[in-house]
Design a protein around this motif. Structure first.
Motif, PDB file in Angstrom:
ATOM      1  N   THR A 124     -17.847  -0.356  79.942  1.00 40.50           N
ATOM      2  CA  THR A 124     -18.407   0.077  81.236  1.00 40.50           C
ATOM      3  C   THR A 124     -18.124  -1.008  82.286  1.00 40.50           C
ATOM      4  O   THR A 124     -17.591  -2.068  81.953  1.00 40.50           O
ATOM      5  CB  THR A 124     -19.930   0.315  81.147  1.00 40.50           C
ATOM      6  N   ASP A 126     -19.194  -3.237  86.060  1.00 40.61           N
ATOM      7  CA  ASP A 126     -20.276  -3.749  86.903  1.00 40.61           C
ATOM      8  C   ASP A 126     -20.441  -2.850  88.126  1.00 40.61           C
ATOM      9  O   ASP A 126     -19.490  -2.201  88.570  1.00 40.61           O
ATOM     10  CB  ASP A 126     -20.013  -5.210  87.331  1.00 40.61           C
ATOM     11  N   HIS A 158     -19.262  -4.888  79.020  1.00 39.39           N
ATOM     12  CA  HIS A 158     -19.280  -4.816  80.483  1.00 39.39           C
ATOM     13  C   HIS A 158     -18.118  -5.572  81.097  1.00 39.39           C
ATOM     14  O   HIS A 158     -17.942  -6.756  80.832  1.00 39.39           O
ATOM     15  CB  HIS A 158     -20.606  -5.370  81.014  1.00 39.39           C
TER      16      HIS A 158
END
Ligand SMILES: *Cc1c(COP(=O)(O)O)cnc(C)c1O
Length: 392
Positions: A124, A126, A158
């Motif tokens: 994923t 930020d 992340h």
């Protein structure tokens, strides 16, 4: 003493009793021009006659039946979504967060069934937002959302938004999927450039990793395509939708290809309310409007008009605004002044906008906003900016 409503929201002191198209009205008759649309929810504006008819007709006949039985309204909406998108199959939820839960489960189950159960990690970015459940906050990873709520659901990696080299380096034999918003909403209306979405698709094609798009905010006609990824000429394996697809009735969905959904057999997922007759009757009425090419062409025309006027606004108030960005009627005004000051000055001139991260104010009007309302919106933004300027 704690308020009777759990105080998790910082609410503006406004109370609306009625909605009409792009307008929200208080009890004393004060009319606000609504550029928030319930945060991209009221895609067809407030009290759209077709949606009022859909919900009223359905309410007179049958509100709810269990997913133990066939639900024709759900079938009709699924058929429409399958016909109009990349998807082969659809699961209905009540919210975007629940769509995120299923997208994560689906991706992990896919690899489990492929005898690669170690592939459970999801990449994923930020600035992302995927909902407030344990999976949603772990996926986004933002400190403000996760602090105090540990232990977090493991299995999220992340990376920096747009860091394609990072993606390539991060993919290994534990990677199940990449999860990304084509246009970040809460993160400050940050579009992922088409070339980057294409590159992510290519990385997924090369590695077999699934591409999950979160179109909860940017989908449902908001960007001028039915779903935002269409601008990049790519398709996801799994897509989350919600907000606009219900037009104000709680409705979410996970759309998927047959391949990506292959692990989700009977008994692997469920929802009591998800896909109920009321929600799907409204959802079908929304889709029948927004999926029309003529409707989407209007969204694009109005988006150009709005953007052109906003460029003028920025030129008039360079001390308040920095730039305009976004896609279609998903518009971000990057501020030089504090974004919340502009939002609050908007309230004083009967204008509703929505703050976002990165000092941005979001303009997410009803897709049915008229040209006159766009002019009025810019005039009120101009008034608000003048006040903010003077206060600086
Ligand atoms: C709003 C939003 C969600 C969460 O949806 P809810 O309906 O509030 O659960 C998830 N992803 C994105 C991109 C959103 O904007």
């Amino acid at each position: 003493m704690i308020p009777s409503v759990l105080p998790t929201y910082a609410r503006a002191p406004l109370t609306f009793v009625k909605g009409e198209g792009s307008w929200l009205i208080e009890a004393d008759g004060r009319r606000f021009l609504d550029l928030g649309a319930g945060i991209a929810v009221n895609a067809l504006g407030h009290a759209h006659p077709k949606l009022v008819a859909a919900v009223t007709n359905q309410a007179a006949n049958l509100w709810h039946v269990s997913n133990l039985y066939n639900i024709p309204q759900q079938q009709a909406l699924a058929d429409k979504l399958v016909a109009d998108t990349f998807a082969d199959t659809v699961f209905f939820t009540n919210s975007g967060t629940e769509a995120c839960e299923l997208a994560v489960k689906m991706a992990r189950k896919y690899w489990y069934e492929k005898d690669q159960p170690d592939r459970m990690n999801i990449i994923t970015f930020d600035g992302s937002f995927h909902g407030r459940s344990s999976a949603g906050i772990a996926a986004a990873g933002t400190e403000k959302m996760v602090k105090g709520f540990g232990p977090l659901l493991p299995g999220f990696v992340h990376l920096t938004f747009g860091d394609l080299d990072g993606v390539t380096n991060a993919i290994d034999d534990t990677t199940a999927a990449i999860l990304v918003e084509p246009v970040q909403g809460e993160g400050g209306i940050r579009p992922m450039p088409d070339a980057e979405l294409k590159a992510l698709r290519q990385i997924c094609d090369d590695t077999g990793v699934l591409l999950i798009l979160d179109e909860v905010q940017c989908g449902a006609g908001r960007t001028g395509k039915l779903f935002a990824h269409e601008w990049a000429g790519i398709t996801p394996d799994i897509m989350m939708a919600a907000k606009g697809i219900g037009g104000g009735f709680p409705l979410g969905a996970v759309l998927a290809t047959e391949n990506a959904a292959s692990g989700m057999v009977a008994g692997t997922h469920g929802s009591t309310y998800g896909g109920n007759p009321l929600a799907c009757a409204v959802g079908l009425a929304v889709m029948e409007e927004i999926a029309e090419p003529a409707f989407l062409a209007e969204v694009n025309r109005k988006a150009s008009l709005f953007n052109q006027k906003l460029e003028g606004l920025i030129a008039t108030h360079p001390d308040v605004f920095e730039s305009v960005r976004g896609s279609g009627l998903m518009i971000g005004l990057k501020c030089k002044a504090t974004n919340m000051d502009v939002v609050n000055a908007g309230y004083d001139v009967d204008l509703l906008t929505v703050p976002a991260a990165d000092n941005v104010i979001r303009l997410l009007p009803a897709l049915t906003i008229t040209d006159e309302e766009i002019s009025e919106a810019v005039a009120r933004l101009d008034q608000a900016a003048t006040v903010v300027s003077k206060g600086q």
